[in-house]
Motif scaffolding. Structure first.
Motif, PDB file in Angstrom:
ATOM      1  N   PHE A   1       0.765  -1.217  -0.236  1.00  0.00           N
ATOM      2  CA  PHE A   1      -0.025  -0.018  -0.110  1.00  0.00           C
ATOM      3  C   PHE A   1       0.731   1.273  -0.184  1.00  0.00           C
ATOM      4  CE2 PHE A   1      -3.296  -2.796   1.160  1.00  0.00           C
ATOM      5  CZ  PHE A   1      -4.692  -2.096   0.753  1.00  0.00           C
ATOM      6  N   THR A   2       2.051   1.361   0.840  1.00  0.00           N
ATOM      7  CA  THR A   2       2.774   2.538   1.084  1.00  0.00           C
ATOM      8  C   THR A   2       3.554   2.662  -0.256  1.00  0.00           C
ATOM      9  OG1 THR A   2       2.795   1.943   3.433  1.00  0.00           O
ATOM     10  CG2 THR A   2       4.565   3.326   2.481  1.00  0.00           C
ATOM     11  N   VAL A   3       4.178   1.898  -1.035  1.00  0.00           N
ATOM     12  CA  VAL A   3       4.996   1.915  -2.016  1.00  0.00           C
ATOM     13  C   VAL A   3       4.209   2.480  -3.374  1.00  0.00           C
ATOM     14  CG1 VAL A   3       6.556   0.886  -3.704  1.00  0.00           C
ATOM     15  CG2 VAL A   3       6.742   0.510  -1.114  1.00  0.00           C
ATOM     16  N   SER A   4       3.102   1.895  -3.330  1.00  0.00           N
ATOM     17  CA  SER A   4       2.206   1.971  -4.431  1.00  0.00           C
ATOM     18  C   SER A   4       1.481   3.440  -4.599  1.00  0.00           C
ATOM     19  CB  SER A   4       1.038   1.014  -4.693  1.00  0.00           C
ATOM     20  OG  SER A   4       0.299   0.904  -3.724  1.00  0.00           O
ATOM     21  N   ALA A   5       1.120   4.016  -3.147  1.00  0.00           N
ATOM     22  CA  ALA A   5       0.406   5.373  -3.048  1.00  0.00           C
ATOM     23  C   ALA A   5       0.625   6.244  -4.002  1.00  0.00           C
ATOM     24  CB  ALA A   5       0.298   5.495  -1.625  1.00  0.00           C
ATOM     25  N   PRO A   6       2.016   6.729  -3.932  1.00  0.00           N
ATOM     26  CA  PRO A   6       2.361   7.880  -4.981  1.00  0.00           C
ATOM     27  C   PRO A   6       2.008   7.847  -6.234  1.00  0.00           C
ATOM     28  CG  PRO A   6       4.036   7.252  -3.129  1.00  0.00           C
ATOM     29  CD  PRO A   6       3.114   6.102  -3.398  1.00  0.00           C
ATOM     30  N   PHE A   7       2.052   6.415  -6.904  1.00  0.00           N
ATOM     31  CA  PHE A   7       1.799   6.394  -8.464  1.00  0.00           C
ATOM     32  C   PHE A   7       0.289   6.346  -8.778  1.00  0.00           C
ATOM     33  CE2 PHE A   7       5.595   4.306  -6.770  1.00  0.00           C
ATOM     34  CZ  PHE A   7       6.676   5.027  -7.605  1.00  0.00           C
ATOM     35  N   ILE A   8      -0.794   6.207  -8.066  1.00  0.00           N
ATOM     36  CA  ILE A   8      -2.027   5.935  -8.204  1.00  0.00           C
ATOM     37  C   ILE A   8      -2.585   7.075  -8.905  1.00  0.00           C
ATOM     38  CG2 ILE A   8      -4.224   5.376  -7.194  1.00  0.00           C
ATOM     39  CD1 ILE A   8      -2.874   3.866  -4.913  1.00  0.00           C
ATOM     40  N   PRO A   9      -2.326   8.534  -8.576  1.00  0.00           N
ATOM     41  CA  PRO A   9      -3.063   9.425  -9.392  1.00  0.00           C
ATOM     42  C   PRO A   9      -2.718   9.379 -10.709  1.00  0.00           C
ATOM     43  CG  PRO A   9      -2.304  10.436  -7.232  1.00  0.00           C
ATOM     44  CD  PRO A   9      -1.923   8.782  -7.379  1.00  0.00           C
ATOM     45  N   ALA A  10      -1.564   9.346 -11.064  1.00  0.00           N
ATOM     46  CA  ALA A  10      -0.965   9.384 -12.473  1.00  0.00           C
ATOM     47  C   ALA A  10      -1.392   8.168 -13.197  1.00  0.00           C
ATOM     48  CB  ALA A  10       0.488   9.199 -12.523  1.00  0.00           C
ATOM     49  N   LEU A  11      -1.476   7.044 -12.470  1.00  0.00           N
ATOM     50  CA  LEU A  11      -1.927   5.745 -13.396  1.00  0.00           C
ATOM     51  C   LEU A  11      -3.363   5.933 -13.555  1.00  0.00           C
ATOM     52  CD1 LEU A  11      -0.100   2.885 -10.956  1.00  0.00           C
ATOM     53  CD2 LEU A  11       0.121   3.331 -13.689  1.00  0.00           C
ATOM     54  N   SER A  12      -4.330   6.544 -12.631  1.00  0.00           N
ATOM     55  CA  SER A  12      -5.593   6.437 -12.756  1.00  0.00           C
ATOM     56  C   SER A  12      -5.869   7.711 -13.961  1.00  0.00           C
ATOM     57  CB  SER A  12      -6.382   6.949 -11.606  1.00  0.00           C
ATOM     58  OG  SER A  12      -6.040   8.314 -11.277  1.00  0.00           O
ATOM     59  N   ARG A  13      -5.156   8.428 -14.273  1.00  0.00           N
ATOM     60  CA  ARG A  13      -5.247   9.304 -15.272  1.00  0.00           C
ATOM     61  C   ARG A  13      -4.801   8.706 -16.435  1.00  0.00           C
ATOM     62  NH1 ARG A  13      -2.748  13.295 -11.491  1.00  0.00           N
ATOM     63  NH2 ARG A  13      -0.998  12.923 -12.429  1.00  0.00           N
ATOM     64  N   HIS A  14      -3.934   8.076 -16.594  1.00  0.00           N
ATOM     65  CA  HIS A  14      -3.482   7.570 -17.851  1.00  0.00           C
ATOM     66  C   HIS A  14      -4.136   6.227 -18.315  1.00  0.00           C
ATOM     67  CE1 HIS A  14       0.299   9.949 -16.832  1.00  0.00           C
ATOM     68  NE2 HIS A  14       0.693   9.722 -18.148  1.00  0.00           N
ATOM     69  N   LEU A  15      -4.619   5.171 -17.288  1.00  0.00           N
ATOM     70  CA  LEU A  15      -5.319   4.053 -17.583  1.00  0.00           C
ATOM     71  C   LEU A  15      -6.945   4.304 -17.588  1.00  0.00           C
ATOM     72  CD1 LEU A  15      -2.956   1.252 -15.915  1.00  0.00           C
ATOM     73  CD2 LEU A  15      -3.096   2.081 -18.349  1.00  0.00           C
ATOM     74  N   GLY A  16      -7.215   5.245 -16.563  1.00  0.00           N
ATOM     75  CA  GLY A  16      -8.600   5.378 -16.423  1.00  0.00           C
ATOM     76  C   GLY A  16      -9.012   4.507 -15.283  1.00  0.00           C
ATOM     77  N   GLY A  17      -9.731   5.104 -14.250  1.00  0.00           N
ATOM     78  CA  GLY A  17     -10.050   4.414 -12.911  1.00  0.00           C
ATOM     79  C   GLY A  17     -10.691   2.993 -13.062  1.00  0.00           C
ATOM     80  N   ALA A  18     -11.419   2.840 -13.928  1.00  0.00           N
ATOM     81  CA  ALA A  18     -12.110   1.589 -14.161  1.00  0.00           C
ATOM     82  C   ALA A  18     -11.028   0.343 -14.494  1.00  0.00           C
ATOM     83  CB  ALA A  18     -13.293   1.601 -15.257  1.00  0.00           C
ATOM     84  N   ARG A  19     -10.411   0.826 -15.826  1.00  0.00           N
ATOM     85  CA  ARG A  19      -9.144  -0.151 -16.140  1.00  0.00           C
ATOM     86  C   ARG A  19      -8.374  -0.538 -15.183  1.00  0.00           C
ATOM     87  NH1 ARG A  19      -8.032   3.019 -22.140  1.00  0.00           N
ATOM     88  NH2 ARG A  19      -9.955   2.603 -23.117  1.00  0.00           N
TER      89      ARG A  19
ATOM     90  N   THR B   1      -2.037  18.680  -5.868  1.00  0.00           N
ATOM     91  CA  THR B   1      -1.673  18.798  -4.469  1.00  0.00           C
ATOM     92  C   THR B   1      -0.783  17.361  -4.270  1.00  0.00           C
ATOM     93  OG1 THR B   1      -3.514  19.829  -3.692  1.00  0.00           O
ATOM     94  CG2 THR B   1      -2.118  18.597  -2.095  1.00  0.00           C
ATOM     95  N   SER B   2       0.793  17.581  -3.969  1.00  0.00           N
ATOM     96  CA  SER B   2       1.338  16.318  -3.868  1.00  0.00           C
ATOM     97  C   SER B   2       0.829  15.472  -2.557  1.00  0.00           C
ATOM     98  CB  SER B   2       2.727  16.611  -3.652  1.00  0.00           C
ATOM     99  OG  SER B   2       3.194  17.403  -2.637  1.00  0.00           O
ATOM    100  N   LEU B   3       1.607  14.388  -2.474  1.00  0.00           N
ATOM    101  CA  LEU B   3       1.280  13.531  -0.976  1.00  0.00           C
ATOM    102  C   LEU B   3       1.843  14.260   0.070  1.00  0.00           C
ATOM    103  CD1 LEU B   3       0.169  11.359  -3.080  1.00  0.00           C
ATOM    104  CD2 LEU B   3       1.095   9.595  -1.515  1.00  0.00           C
ATOM    105  N   GLY B   4       3.398  14.807  -0.078  1.00  0.00           N
ATOM    106  CA  GLY B   4       3.805  15.577   0.778  1.00  0.00           C
ATOM    107  C   GLY B   4       3.088  16.694   1.442  1.00  0.00           C
ATOM    108  N   GLY B   5       2.472  17.384   0.275  1.00  0.00           N
ATOM    109  CA  GLY B   5       1.732  18.602   0.402  1.00  0.00           C
ATOM    110  C   GLY B   5       0.520  18.319   1.356  1.00  0.00           C
ATOM    111  N   PHE B   6      -0.236  17.282   0.971  1.00  0.00           N
ATOM    112  CA  PHE B   6      -1.482  16.854   1.740  1.00  0.00           C
ATOM    113  C   PHE B   6      -1.146  16.522   3.319  1.00  0.00           C
ATOM    114  CE2 PHE B   6      -4.925  14.562   3.366  1.00  0.00           C
ATOM    115  CZ  PHE B   6      -6.067  15.244   2.677  1.00  0.00           C
ATOM    116  N   PHE B   7       0.031  16.027   3.365  1.00  0.00           N
ATOM    117  CA  PHE B   7       0.475  15.616   4.732  1.00  0.00           C
ATOM    118  C   PHE B   7       0.476  16.872   5.419  1.00  0.00           C
ATOM    119  CE2 PHE B   7       1.321  11.321   3.407  1.00  0.00           C
ATOM    120  CZ  PHE B   7       1.202  10.463   4.793  1.00  0.00           C
ATOM    121  N   ALA B   8       1.081  18.015   5.066  1.00  0.00           N
ATOM    122  CA  ALA B   8       1.185  19.236   5.599  1.00  0.00           C
ATOM    123  C   ALA B   8      -0.106  19.995   5.845  1.00  0.00           C
ATOM    124  CB  ALA B   8       2.202  20.300   4.730  1.00  0.00           C
TER     125      ALA B   8
END
Length: 389
Positions: A65-83, A203-210
């Motif tokens: 979960f931890t390692v994959s989290a930063p890549f999810i927004p970009a992956l969802s934009r490129h592949l689409g959420g459903a795919r 907003t980056s993940l680091g920015g959201f932590f702040a």
């Protein structure tokens, strides 16, 4: 005017159908995950694996979960959420199949890591979809309903072990089938699910932590609490001389309380506020930690774990409600990804730490670890409320 009165009946039906599909998708996925944790712990316990190593093995999934989290927004934009969700369901099924074929704790380490990698995008995407389309006046009850139904899926997983046992292929077949069913459900509802919004400043993940550190620590606590109990309760129960069937039933009771109570907690949050409701959940968790050693072998253990399950996951439900109250657009996507990261870190850190505590000071290290988590969050919540005044 309510949000529901601003849309046509046809749009409202599409929205409710989308909500149902989103919730069903995650629920079926939860069945497989709820089965996996106790199943693998029972197998490792029979093999004579130490509690510390069992906890480390369980931590591999939240590490994914931890390692994959930063890549999810970009992956969802490129592949689409459903795919992306369908792909992850298939890959998760293949990974669980490999786990079933390799009965070795060291081989399971990377495979359980991959389970976390493939599970995480589905949760992030589904929760972003659901928060986006949920009317604000009903956010508490809808998110409570979501948590309740998903928790029911987690409960079905351990409960199924009572019918299939923890040996052989049958429990793995159930988990693999559930992962694949999840992909079919997404495929069926894909035309009705909303596109993830691109509005707002990125907003980056680091920015959201702040932006929301206390909110993320609450997610961390909820994750660590759940992971510790699901992965090490079998060890705790074995130290008390309990049979595997009783332990599995207690885990089911814990998750059943989670499922039943989330709707109630969501309604309470609509009336009293999500912050106050979260404070109640944390204090109730702390009380449960103190009572666990006293009532484990008595009938009171059943109502205790039922309520304990509800309020412990209620911390996460309140966090989701607050996320929807405070953020939209790109910040909401980053927030859900940050939630996934905090959840992964909590689960990854919690299980090994509690397992080591049990190895060093005995089985009561479980309740002490859970009590420490609850106590720290309670202190932070009280400090945050004072600063807000």
């Amino acid at each position: 005017m309510s949000a529901e009165n601003t849309v046509s009946p046809r749009e409202a039906r599409i929205t409710w159908a989308a909500m149902a599909g989103i919730i069903a998708t995650v629920t079926v996925f939860a069945v497989a995950q709820g089965l996996t944790y106790p199943l693998l712990s029972f197998i490792l316990e029979r093999q004579g694996t130490t509690s510390g190593l069992i906890g480390l093995s369980a931590a591999m999934t939240p590490l994914g979960f931890t390692v994959s989290a930063p890549f999810i927004p970009a992956l969802s934009r490129h592949l689409g959420g459903a795919r992306l969700a369908i792909l992850c369901s298939i890959l998760a099924a293949l990974t669980l199949m490999a786990i079933g074929l390799m009965q070795n704790v060291w081989a399971w380490m990377p495979l359980r890591f991959l389970l976390g990698v493939f599970a995480n995008p589905l949760y992030v995407i589904s929760e972003t979809w659901l928060i986006t389309i949920t009317p604000a006046p009903r956010r508490g009850r809808i998110m409570g309903l979501y948590s309740s139904i998903v928790s029911a899926g987690f409960a079905i997983g351990p409960l199924s072990l009572g019918f299939t046992g923890t040996e052989g292929r049958p429990p793995f077949v159930i988990g693999i089938a559930a992962f694949l069913a999840c992909g079919f459900i997404v495929l069926a509802v894909a035309p009705r699910v909303p596109k993830i919004s691109s509005e707002g400043e990125a907003t980056s993940l680091g920015g959201f932590f702040a932006l929301a550190p206390l909110l993320l620590f609450a997610v961390f606590t909820a994750a660590a609490f759940e992971q510790i109990l699901l992965s090490l309760f079998a060890v705790y129960g074995a130290a008390h001389g309990s049979a595997e069937g009783r332990i599995a039933s207690l885990i089911t009771c814990f998750i059943a309380g989670n499922a039943v109570m989330q709707i109630l907690l969501g309604r309470v949050a609509e009336r009293l506020g999500s912050t106050e409701t979260m404070s109640f959940c944390v204090l109730a968790c702390l009380a449960g930690c103190l009572l666990l050693p006293l009532v484990f072998n008595a009938w009171l253990i059943w109502p205790l774990v039922f309520v304990w399950g509800g309020v412990s996951f209620g911390i996460y439900t309140m966090s989701l409600i607050q996320l929807g109250e405070r953020f939209t657009g790109q910040a909401l996507i980053a927030g859900n990804a940050a939630f996934a990261l905090a959840w992964g870190i909590g689960g990854m850190a919690g299980s090994p730490a509690a397992g080591l505590a049990m190895q060093l000071i005995g089985h009561q290290g479980l309740s002490m670890s859970l009590g420490l988590l609850s106590g720290v969050l309670a202190v932070f919540l009280m400090a945050g409320r004072r600063r807000g005044r």
